[in-house]
Design a protein around this motif. Structure first.
Motif, PDB file in Angstrom:
ATOM      1  N   UNK A 126       0.777  -1.266   0.045  1.00 34.36           N
ATOM      2  CA  UNK A 126      -0.106  -0.160  -0.122  1.00 34.36           C
ATOM      3  C   UNK A 126       0.852   1.246  -0.038  1.00 34.36           C
ATOM      4  N   UNK A 127       2.067   1.217   0.847  1.00 35.57           N
ATOM      5  CA  UNK A 127       2.779   2.462   0.875  1.00 35.57           C
ATOM      6  C   UNK A 127       3.557   2.715  -0.412  1.00 35.57           C
ATOM      7  N   UNK A 128       4.124   1.576  -1.002  1.00 30.35           N
ATOM      8  CA  UNK A 128       4.846   1.723  -2.307  1.00 30.35           C
ATOM      9  C   UNK A 128       3.678   2.124  -3.413  1.00 30.35           C
ATOM     10  N   UNK A 129       2.683   1.537  -3.314  1.00 22.38           N
ATOM     11  CA  UNK A 129       1.716   2.237  -4.550  1.00 22.38           C
ATOM     12  C   UNK A 129       1.196   3.792  -4.401  1.00 22.38           C
ATOM     13  N   UNK A 130       1.192   4.087  -3.065  1.00 22.33           N
ATOM     14  CA  UNK A 130       0.851   5.300  -2.768  1.00 22.33           C
ATOM     15  C   UNK A 130       1.909   6.200  -3.146  1.00 22.33           C
ATOM     16  N   UNK A 131       3.278   6.105  -2.918  1.00 21.26           N
ATOM     17  CA  UNK A 131       4.372   6.938  -3.283  1.00 21.26           C
ATOM     18  C   UNK A 131       4.391   6.802  -4.849  1.00 21.26           C
ATOM     19  N   UNK A 132       4.397   5.649  -5.466  1.00 22.18           N
ATOM     20  CA  UNK A 132       4.447   5.461  -6.928  1.00 22.18           C
ATOM     21  C   UNK A 132       3.508   6.698  -7.652  1.00 22.18           C
ATOM     22  N   UNK A 133       2.243   6.698  -7.448  1.00 16.39           N
ATOM     23  CA  UNK A 133       1.351   7.499  -7.951  1.00 16.39           C
ATOM     24  C   UNK A 133       1.678   9.023  -8.031  1.00 16.39           C
ATOM     25  N   UNK A 134       2.200   9.259  -6.729  1.00 16.78           N
ATOM     26  CA  UNK A 134       2.934  10.772  -6.526  1.00 16.78           C
ATOM     27  C   UNK A 134       3.918  10.966  -7.321  1.00 16.78           C
ATOM     28  N   UNK A 135       4.985   9.938  -7.236  1.00 14.90           N
ATOM     29  CA  UNK A 135       6.399  10.122  -7.964  1.00 14.90           C
ATOM     30  C   UNK A 135       6.106  10.228  -9.381  1.00 14.90           C
ATOM     31  N   UNK A 136       5.160   9.530  -9.954  1.00 11.57           N
ATOM     32  CA  UNK A 136       4.641   9.753 -11.464  1.00 11.57           C
ATOM     33  C   UNK A 136       4.319  11.107 -11.812  1.00 11.57           C
ATOM     34  N   UNK A 137       3.435  11.641 -10.972  1.00 10.85           N
ATOM     35  CA  UNK A 137       3.012  13.052 -11.135  1.00 10.85           C
ATOM     36  C   UNK A 137       4.229  14.053 -10.951  1.00 10.85           C
ATOM     37  N   UNK A 138       5.054  13.799  -9.920  1.00  7.27           N
ATOM     38  CA  UNK A 138       6.081  14.730  -9.657  1.00  7.27           C
ATOM     39  C   UNK A 138       7.074  14.439 -10.885  1.00  7.27           C
ATOM     40  N   UNK A 139       7.367  13.391 -11.390  1.00  4.36           N
ATOM     41  CA  UNK A 139       8.445  13.320 -12.479  1.00  4.36           C
ATOM     42  C   UNK A 139       7.773  14.228 -13.478  1.00  4.36           C
ATOM     43  N   UNK A 140       6.464  14.228 -13.972  1.00  4.05           N
ATOM     44  CA  UNK A 140       5.828  14.813 -15.045  1.00  4.05           C
ATOM     45  C   UNK A 140       6.066  16.352 -15.016  1.00  4.05           C
ATOM     46  N   UNK A 141       5.914  16.752 -13.491  1.00  5.17           N
ATOM     47  CA  UNK A 141       6.153  18.175 -13.501  1.00  5.17           C
ATOM     48  C   UNK A 141       7.594  18.647 -13.407  1.00  5.17           C
ATOM     49  N   UNK A 142       8.344  17.740 -12.977  1.00  4.42           N
ATOM     50  CA  UNK A 142       9.991  18.097 -12.984  1.00  4.42           C
ATOM     51  C   UNK A 142      10.216  18.107 -14.654  1.00  4.42           C
ATOM     52  N   UNK A 143       9.654  17.257 -15.434  1.00  2.00           N
ATOM     53  CA  UNK A 143       9.934  17.071 -16.818  1.00  2.00           C
ATOM     54  C   UNK A 143       9.784  18.407 -17.541  1.00  2.00           C
ATOM     55  N   UNK A 144       8.593  18.946 -16.951  1.00  3.55           N
ATOM     56  CA  UNK A 144       8.142  20.215 -17.796  1.00  3.55           C
ATOM     57  C   UNK A 144       8.877  21.327 -17.149  1.00  3.55           C
ATOM     58  N   UNK A 145       9.347  21.377 -15.872  1.00  7.99           N
ATOM     59  CA  UNK A 145      10.192  22.425 -15.338  1.00  7.99           C
ATOM     60  C   UNK A 145      11.525  22.443 -15.946  1.00  7.99           C
ATOM     61  N   UNK A 146      12.221  21.335 -16.214  1.00  5.47           N
ATOM     62  CA  UNK A 146      13.299  21.183 -16.749  1.00  5.47           C
ATOM     63  C   UNK A 146      13.626  21.327 -18.359  1.00  5.47           C
ATOM     64  N   UNK A 147      12.386  21.602 -18.932  1.00  5.26           N
ATOM     65  CA  UNK A 147      12.036  21.795 -20.385  1.00  5.26           C
ATOM     66  C   UNK A 147      12.261  20.513 -21.060  1.00  5.26           C
ATOM     67  N   UNK A 149       9.773  18.376 -21.393  1.00  6.72           N
ATOM     68  CA  UNK A 149       8.643  18.290 -21.962  1.00  6.72           C
ATOM     69  C   UNK A 149       8.216  19.800 -22.228  1.00  6.72           C
ATOM     70  N   UNK A 150       7.339  20.211 -23.341  1.00  8.07           N
ATOM     71  CA  UNK A 150       6.759  21.608 -23.338  1.00  8.07           C
ATOM     72  C   UNK A 150       5.665  21.763 -22.428  1.00  8.07           C
ATOM     73  N   UNK A 151       5.704  22.949 -22.032  1.00  9.55           N
ATOM     74  CA  UNK A 151       4.613  23.157 -20.831  1.00  9.55           C
ATOM     75  C   UNK A 151       3.224  23.155 -21.787  1.00  9.55           C
ATOM     76  N   UNK A 152       2.520  22.358 -21.240  1.00  9.64           N
ATOM     77  CA  UNK A 152       0.854  22.053 -21.975  1.00  9.64           C
ATOM     78  C   UNK A 152       0.247  23.490 -22.045  1.00  9.64           C
ATOM     79  N   UNK A 153      -0.361  23.683 -23.146  1.00 10.99           N
ATOM     80  CA  UNK A 153      -1.154  24.902 -23.373  1.00 10.99           C
ATOM     81  C   UNK A 153      -2.432  24.662 -22.673  1.00 10.99           C
ATOM     82  N   UNK A 154      -3.258  23.547 -22.305  1.00 15.14           N
ATOM     83  CA  UNK A 154      -4.078  23.184 -21.575  1.00 15.14           C
ATOM     84  C   UNK A 154      -3.932  22.209 -20.684  1.00 15.14           C
ATOM     85  N   UNK A 155      -4.785  22.303 -19.519  1.00 12.07           N
ATOM     86  CA  UNK A 155      -4.538  21.467 -18.381  1.00 12.07           C
ATOM     87  C   UNK A 155      -4.727  20.164 -18.804  1.00 12.07           C
ATOM     88  N   UNK A 156      -3.624  19.210 -18.653  1.00 17.98           N
ATOM     89  CA  UNK A 156      -3.755  17.663 -19.169  1.00 17.98           C
ATOM     90  C   UNK A 156      -4.394  16.911 -18.095  1.00 17.98           C
TER      91      UNK A 156
END
Length: 241
Positions: A126-147, A149-156
């Protein structure tokens, strides 16, 4: 009595003086991390285990209380051990190398995760699944922050929601065995059990026709099953479906 009180005050003064010593700060930080891990783990697990055990577990009151205590202890202990190992390794690397770099955090957490959460059991899962979902969101935001992935024009988020629900229902309908048992159970309740009824009683009031004792339990728990499914995850009850 007065002597004991004075001795206690002297002990507290000595302890407070020790806590102010800068040279012991790293070691004391590790100890407080252990304390915080134990307290936070207990605060998170105890109410969850209490609700899920009394709703979905059978057995005597003593057996249920034992399950709650065991789940709370396991979560509290694991989190305390992990924080202790992580902060200890970070302090050790800093002392040996004269400071920390980002990789040190990753390495220390990997070692702690392997040692503490490496056993595949319901609580760790349960703990690992909880963390995994948040990691995926965090890595997506980091990819945008580091350039990367381009900043989405609309909320994805609407697209993410659509893909998540599309994927999980496809898996449930055609590859059900690949899903976690608690998720299977919750989705069976929502999508399969709603195909079966005999009269108004098991159409509206409760889910299934059962024998007298089970029927009484079903009527008691039925109104809160879906409520619990909104916030519970792991193998002890409904998942987030």
């Amino acid at each position: 009595m007065a002597g004991s009180s004075e001795a206690l005050r002297a002990l507290l003064r000595a302890a407070n003086a020790l806590l102010q010593q800068r040279r012991y700060r790293a070691a004391l930080s590790v100890l407080k991390g252990f304390r915080n891990g134990a307290v936070y783990g207990a605060k998170i697990r105890a109410p969850h285990a209490l609700v899920m055990t009394f709703l979905f577990k059978s057995g005597s009151l003593r057996e249920k209380l034992k399950l709650i205590a065991l789940a709370t202890y396991t979560h509290s202990r694991n989190l305390a051990y992990f924080v202790f190992i992580y902060k200890g390794l970070m302090a050790l690397q800093s002392r040996l190398l004269g400071g920390n770099i980002p990789f040190h955090s990753f390495l220390a957490a990997c070692i702690g995760g392997w040692l503490v959460f490496g056993e595949n059991n319901p609580i760790n899962s349960q703990i690992i699944m909880y963390l995994l979902s948040r990691i995926l969101f965090g890595l997506s935001r980091l990819a945008v922050k580091k350039g990367c992935i381009p900043q989405p024009k609309h909320d994805p988020f609407p697209l993410v929601a659509a893909l998540v629900w599309g994927t999980v229902l496809w898996l449930f309908e055609y590859h059900r065995e690949t899903l976690q048992p608690s998720l299977q159970s919750s989705m069976t309740y929502l999508y399969d059990d709603s195909n079966v009824w005999h009269d108004i009683s098991d159409f509206l009031i409760y889910n299934k026709r059962t024998d007298s004792k089970d029927c009484l339990n079903a009527r008691k728990t039925e109104p809160v099953v879906l409520l619990c499914s909104l916030w519970c995850d792991g193998s002890e009850g409904p998942a987030q479906v």
